[in-house]
Design an enzyme around this catalytic site. Structure first.
Site, PDB file in Angstrom:
ATOM      1  N   LYS A 160      23.507  28.876 -30.521  1.00  0.00           N
ATOM      2  CA  LYS A 160      23.473  28.555 -29.091  1.00  0.00           C
ATOM      3  C   LYS A 160      24.886  28.577 -28.527  1.00  0.00           C
ATOM      4  O   LYS A 160      25.836  28.139 -29.181  1.00  0.00           O
ATOM      5  CB  LYS A 160      22.819  27.184 -28.886  1.00  0.00           C
ATOM      6  CG  LYS A 160      22.575  26.820 -27.428  1.00  0.00           C
ATOM      7  CD  LYS A 160      21.835  25.493 -27.321  1.00  0.00           C
ATOM      8  CE  LYS A 160      21.593  25.086 -25.879  1.00  0.00           C
ATOM      9  NZ  LYS A 160      20.865  23.802 -25.765  1.00  0.00           N
TER      10      LYS A 160
ATOM     11  N   SER B 247      16.891  23.604 -22.956  1.00  0.00           N
ATOM     12  CA  SER B 247      17.925  24.567 -22.617  1.00  0.00           C
ATOM     13  C   SER B 247      18.170  25.592 -23.723  1.00  0.00           C
ATOM     14  O   SER B 247      18.836  26.595 -23.502  1.00  0.00           O
ATOM     15  CB  SER B 247      19.234  23.812 -22.332  1.00  0.00           C
ATOM     16  OG  SER B 247      19.668  23.111 -23.509  1.00  0.00           O
TER      17      SER B 247
ATOM     18  N   SER C 284      15.558  19.751 -25.714  1.00  0.00           N
ATOM     19  CA  SER C 284      15.981  21.147 -25.546  1.00  0.00           C
ATOM     20  C   SER C 284      15.880  22.018 -26.786  1.00  0.00           C
ATOM     21  O   SER C 284      16.142  23.217 -26.714  1.00  0.00           O
ATOM     22  CB  SER C 284      17.415  21.200 -25.004  1.00  0.00           C
ATOM     23  OG  SER C 284      17.446  20.782 -23.663  1.00  0.00           O
TER      24      SER C 284
END
Length: 488
Positions: A76, A152, A176
Site C-alpha cells: 500500500k 482505503s 480499511s
C-alpha cells in the site's frame, strides 16, 4: 501459469523442486498487470526493473529457505519503501520519489526474500471507504468494474483479487483492510494494535492504525503475518510479545468453540443477502461442532461518531507536518511563508482530507476539547469494555464485515455521512484494539462478494485464524475468481 492457481505453500514446493523460477513468478505478475490493470487500476507505481533484478538474484541464491521466498507482493502506498515513490494517494507527495528508508514491515518482507512488484492505490492518506478519494484515479472492483473495491486499501485488495500479486499489505484504521477484502472476495486481517510495527507507515490516526496482510486464503494470510509481526524498537507502540506459529493453529478443528453474535451487527440496515450469508456461515460452524449465541455490544452504536472524532483529531495533528517546507509539493504561487503554508496545503490536500483536518482541529480546539474529544475517549473505553466482557465467556465474535456488498462508483461519494456509516461494523474493532479478519462467505444476487468478520481477543490471532480456516475449508467461496479479462 496463473497466480490464481496456487497457494504460497504450493509455489514454494514448485520452486524447491525447480519446476518454476522466481523470474517465472515475477513475469506472471507483470503479465497479469499488463492484461488487467488498465481496468482495475490497482497500482500507482511499478518497480519492474528492480523486481526483475531481485528475481534473478534470488534464483541464483544458494539459500532458498526463507519463509516467503520469491513470492510477488504489493505494498500500500502509505507504507514507505526505500528509493520507491510513496505518495499516500495524494498530490501532496506526488514528488516523493526517493524515500531514504524502508518501513519495518518492508524490511521484514525483504528479509523473507519476497519481491515487491509495486505500490498500490489508496484513498488519500487512508481517508475513505471506497478508493474514490485517491487523487490519481479510483481503483475498480475486479468482480465488476462498475463497483468500488472498498477502501482505503482498495488497491491492495483489488490487486490480490485480480491475480496481479500473491499477497499485499494494507493498513486498517477503521476497517480499511477488512472492508475492501470483503468487497473483493479475499482474506484481510487487522492484527491486534501493536502486533505489527507501524514504523514507516505514514500516520493517519496513530492510536488506531495497523498494518496487515491481504491474501486469497487463510493459510497464506497466516504465513505473511508470521513474517511481519513482532516487536520493533523503532515503534514505541509496538508490543513486546511473542509471535506464535500461526500456521500451526490451522487445525480445522473448532469443536467446542464459543461464538458470540452481536445482535447490533445484524440489525436494521444490514442487507438481507449479507444477513443470510452470515446466518448460513453460523450453521456451518454449528455443523463443525462450534456453539453460537446472540449477545449485545451496547455501545457499538456510538462507534462511528466516536471514531470520526478521534481519528480526525489525530489526523489533524499528524498531517500538520505536511506544510510544503520539508518534503512534498510546495506551492509555486506563494509569495511569503504564511501563504506558502496555506497554499501548499490547499493545493496538496483533497476535499476529504481537508474535511477531516477541519473536524479534528475543531474537536481539539479550546472550549470543545472536553465536549467532543475527551468524551469520545471515554466512549472508546466503554466500547473496549464491551468486548472484554464478551470475551470472558466466548472465544470469538462473528458477524458481517460490512452492512452491504460493494456499491457502484459514484453512488455515495457525495454523501460523506452515508460513506462513514459503511464502516459501522469494522470501526469497533479498531477502537478496542482487538484483531479481526474478513473471509469470503457468499455472494449477492449481482455476483458481488460478501465478507464474514471474525473478531478475537487481544493478541489471539491464532484463534481467529483457526476459526477462519475451519470455515474456509468447509466452504468453497474462497475458490471463486472474478472473470476479469476472460476466464482465469
Amino acid at each position: 501459469m496463473s497466480l490464481f492457481d496456487h497457494t504460497i505453500k504450493e509455489l514454494e514446493e514448485m520452486l524447491h523442486n525447480k519446476e518454476i523460477t522466481v523470474e517465472d513468478l515475477v513475469n506472471t505478475s507483470y503479465e497479469r498487470i499488463n492484461e488487467v490493470d488498465d481496468k482495475v487500476k490497482a497500482f500507482l507505481t511499478l518497480d519492474e526493473e528492480n523486481a526483475r533484478s531481485r528475481a534473478k538474484e534470488l534464483d541464483d541464491a544458494d539459500d532458498k529457505s526463507a519463509s516467503l521466498f520469491g513470492m510477488p507482493s504489493g505494498v500500500k502506498d502509505n507504507i514507505v519503501t526505500k528509493a520507491l515513490r510513496t505518495t499516500c494517494g495524494s498530490q501532496f507527495l506526488k514528488n516523493f520519489e526517493d524515500p531514504l528508508y524502508n518501513a519495518t514491515v518492508v524490511g521484514k518482507l525483504n528479509a523473507a526474500d519476497t519481491v515487491t512488484i509495486g505500490k498500490l492505490n489508496m484513498d488519500e492518506f487512508a481517508m475513505g471507504s471506497s478508493n474514490e478519494n485517491s487523487s490519481y484515479t479510483p481503483t475498480r472492483n475486479p468482480w465488476n468494474t462498475d463497483y468500488v473495491p472498498g477502501g482505503s486499501s482498495g488497491g491492495s485488495a483489488a490487486a490480490v483479487a485480480a491475480g496481479e500479486v500473491l499477497f499485499s499489505l494494507g493498513s486498517d484504521t477503521g476497517g480499511s483492510i477488512r472492508q475492501p477484502a470483503a468487497f473483493c472476495g479475499v482474506v484481510g486481517l487487522k492484527p491486534t494494535y501493536g502486533r505489527v510495527s507501524r514504523f514507516g507507515l505514514v500516520a493517519f490516526a496513530s492510536s488506531l492504525d495497523q498494518i496487515g496482510p491481504i491474501t486469497r486464503n487463510v493459510e497464506d494470510n497466516a504465513r505473511v503475518l508470521e513474517v511481519i509481526a513482532g516487536h520493533d524498537s523503532m515503534d514505541s507502540t509496538s508490543a513486546n510479545v511473542d509471535v506464535p506459529n500461526y500456521t500451526e493453529a490451522l487445525t480445522n478443528d473448532v469443536k467446542g468453540l464459543k461464538i458470540a453474535v452481536p445482535k447490533e451487527y445484524l440489525a436494521e440496515g444490514v442487507d438481507p443477502a449479507v444477513k443470510e450469508s452470515v446466518m448460513n456461515a453460523l450453521e456451518v460452524y454449528k455443523s463443525l461442532g462450534a456453539e453460537w449465541e446472540e449477545v449485545s455490544l451496547p455501545h457499538s452504536k456510538y462507534a462511528v461518531a466516536t471514531y470520526y472524532l478521534l481519528a480526525s483529531s489525530e489526523a489533524s495533528a499528524n498531517l500538520a507536518r505536511f506544510d510544503g517546507v520539508r518534503y512534498g509539493v510546495r506551492s509555486e504561487k506563494a509569495e511569503n511563508m504564511i501563504d506558502m503554508f496555506k497554499m501548499s496545503r490547499s493545493e496538496g490536500f483533497g476535499e476529504e482530507v481537508k474535511r477531516r483536518i477541519m473536524l479534528g482541529t475543531f474537536a481539539l480546539s479550546s472550549g470543545y476539547y472536553d465536549a467532543y474529544y475527551k468524551k469520545a475517549q471515554k466512549v472508546r473505553t466503554l466500547i473496549k469494555n464491551d468486548f472484554d466482557k464478551i470475551f470472558e465467556d466466548y472465544d470469538v465474535v462473528i458477524g458481517p464485515t460490512t452492512p452491504t456488498p460493494a456499491f457502484k462508483v459514484g453512488e455515495k461519494v457525495d454523501d460523506p455521512l452515508t460513506m462513514y456509516a459503511n464502516d459501522i461494523l469494522t470501526i469497533p474493532v479498531n477502537l478496542a484494539g482487538v484483531p479481526g479478519i474478513s473471509v469470503p462467505c457468499g455472494f449477492s444476487s449481482d455476483g458481488l462478494p460478501i465478507g464474514l468478520q471474525i473478531i478475537g481477543k487481544h493478541f489471539d490471532e491464532s484463534t481467529v485464524y483457526r476459526a477462519a480456516y475451519a470455515y474456509e475449508q468447509a466452504t468453497d467461496h474462497h475458490t471463486k475468481r472474478p472473470q476479469l479479462g476472460g476466464a482465469n
